[in-house]
Design a protein around this motif. Structure first.
Motif, PDB file in Angstrom:
ATOM      1  N   GLU A   9      50.033  51.896  37.458  1.00  0.00           N
ATOM      2  CA  GLU A   9      49.809  52.953  36.463  1.00  0.00           C
ATOM      3  C   GLU A   9      50.627  52.701  35.196  1.00  0.00           C
ATOM      4  OE1 GLU A   9      47.643  55.376  36.270  1.00  0.00           O
ATOM      5  OE2 GLU A   9      46.801  55.107  38.268  1.00  0.00           O
ATOM      6  N   ALA A  10      51.870  52.267  35.350  1.00  0.00           N
ATOM      7  CA  ALA A  10      52.720  51.991  34.185  1.00  0.00           C
ATOM      8  C   ALA A  10      52.137  50.840  33.360  1.00  0.00           C
ATOM      9  CB  ALA A  10      54.142  51.661  34.637  1.00  0.00           C
ATOM     10  N   GLU A  11      51.669  49.809  34.026  1.00  0.00           N
ATOM     11  CA  GLU A  11      51.075  48.669  33.311  1.00  0.00           C
ATOM     12  C   GLU A  11      49.774  49.078  32.632  1.00  0.00           C
ATOM     13  OE1 GLU A  11      51.705  45.159  31.821  1.00  0.00           O
ATOM     14  OE2 GLU A  11      52.862  45.502  33.647  1.00  0.00           O
ATOM     15  N   LEU A  12      48.966  49.892  33.308  1.00  0.00           N
ATOM     16  CA  LEU A  12      47.717  50.354  32.707  1.00  0.00           C
ATOM     17  C   LEU A  12      47.981  51.205  31.463  1.00  0.00           C
ATOM     18  CD1 LEU A  12      45.638  51.237  35.897  1.00  0.00           C
ATOM     19  CD2 LEU A  12      45.208  49.353  34.292  1.00  0.00           C
ATOM     20  N   GLU A  13      49.046  51.987  31.491  1.00  0.00           N
ATOM     21  CA  GLU A  13      49.394  52.785  30.318  1.00  0.00           C
ATOM     22  C   GLU A  13      49.770  51.889  29.147  1.00  0.00           C
ATOM     23  OE1 GLU A  13      49.886  55.343  27.468  1.00  0.00           O
ATOM     24  OE2 GLU A  13      48.965  55.871  29.381  1.00  0.00           O
ATOM     25  N   GLN A  14      50.513  50.831  29.426  1.00  0.00           N
ATOM     26  CA  GLN A  14      50.859  49.867  28.372  1.00  0.00           C
ATOM     27  C   GLN A  14      49.598  49.222  27.797  1.00  0.00           C
ATOM     28  OE1 GLN A  14      54.032  50.866  27.779  1.00  0.00           O
ATOM     29  NE2 GLN A  14      54.618  48.744  27.531  1.00  0.00           N
ATOM     30  N   MET A  15      48.678  48.867  28.675  1.00  0.00           N
ATOM     31  CA  MET A  15      47.420  48.269  28.227  1.00  0.00           C
ATOM     32  C   MET A  15      46.629  49.259  27.373  1.00  0.00           C
ATOM     33  SD  MET A  15      46.375  46.337  31.779  1.00  0.00           S
ATOM     34  CE  MET A  15      44.705  45.943  31.274  1.00  0.00           C
ATOM     35  N   ASP A  16      46.590  50.513  27.805  1.00  0.00           N
ATOM     36  CA  ASP A  16      45.882  51.542  27.038  1.00  0.00           C
ATOM     37  C   ASP A  16      46.488  51.711  25.651  1.00  0.00           C
ATOM     38  OD1 ASP A  16      44.028  52.077  29.029  1.00  0.00           O
ATOM     39  OD2 ASP A  16      45.104  53.834  29.803  1.00  0.00           O
TER      40      ASP A  16
END
Length: 161
Positions: A9-16
């Motif tokens: 989730e943390a990595e996906l937020e960075q990607m977003d």
């Protein structure tokens, strides 16, 4: 220590966040060299996020990560073989992997807006597909982990009886 779900989730937020900063594909042809470099950096960051998630998921699944000169390609292939991503998504990630390699070794003034525009145009759709498949796999892992933990607790309880 953060759970796999929290890490993903943390990595996906960075990607977003990187995706939100990208210009529209139509604007790419009008960007300065400096702006093209920023756009390329954001695209590269998004792809690095994909690789980071794949590595975390594979490690959590106790799969040995690839190494060697072709490890980027092998990582995506291994994720496909492990059922983390589909073959269609694997194939859609290949141009971003190739771009990551080019960007890592090129000068910013070598960036071609005509080659960058299709990547910018498609990245949100590719990332949405990746996000869906990664979350599905992580959720499946979590369910299997809870079921395995319950079975272990039940068998320990029977052993004590």
């Amino acid at each position: 220590m953060a759970s796999l779900r929290e890490k993903v989730e943390a990595e996906l937020e960075q990607m977003d966040q990187a995706l939100r900063e990208l210009p529209g594909a139509r604007r790419v042809s009008r960007l300065s060299v400096l702006e093209l470099g920023g756009t390329a950096s954001l695209l590269s960051s998004v792809y690095h996020g994909v690789e980071n998630i794949l590595k975390q998921v594979l490690l959590a699944s106790e799969v040995v990560l690839p190494s060697g000169a072709a490890w980027h390609r092998d990582l995506v292939q291994l994720a496909c073989e492990q059922g983390i991503i589909s073959t269609e998504l694997r194939d859609r990630l290949v141009p971003y992997m190739a771009f990551r390699h080019f960007f890592t070794h090129a000068y910013g003034f070598d960036l071609d807006p005509q080659r960058l525009a299709p990547l910018v145009r498609d990245v949100r759709v590719v990332c949405a597909c990746f996000k869906k498949q990664a979350k599905r796999f992580v959720n499946l892992q979590a369910r299997n982990g809870r079921a395995s933990k319950r079975r272990n607790e039940q068998s320990r309880g029977k052993a004590k009886s």
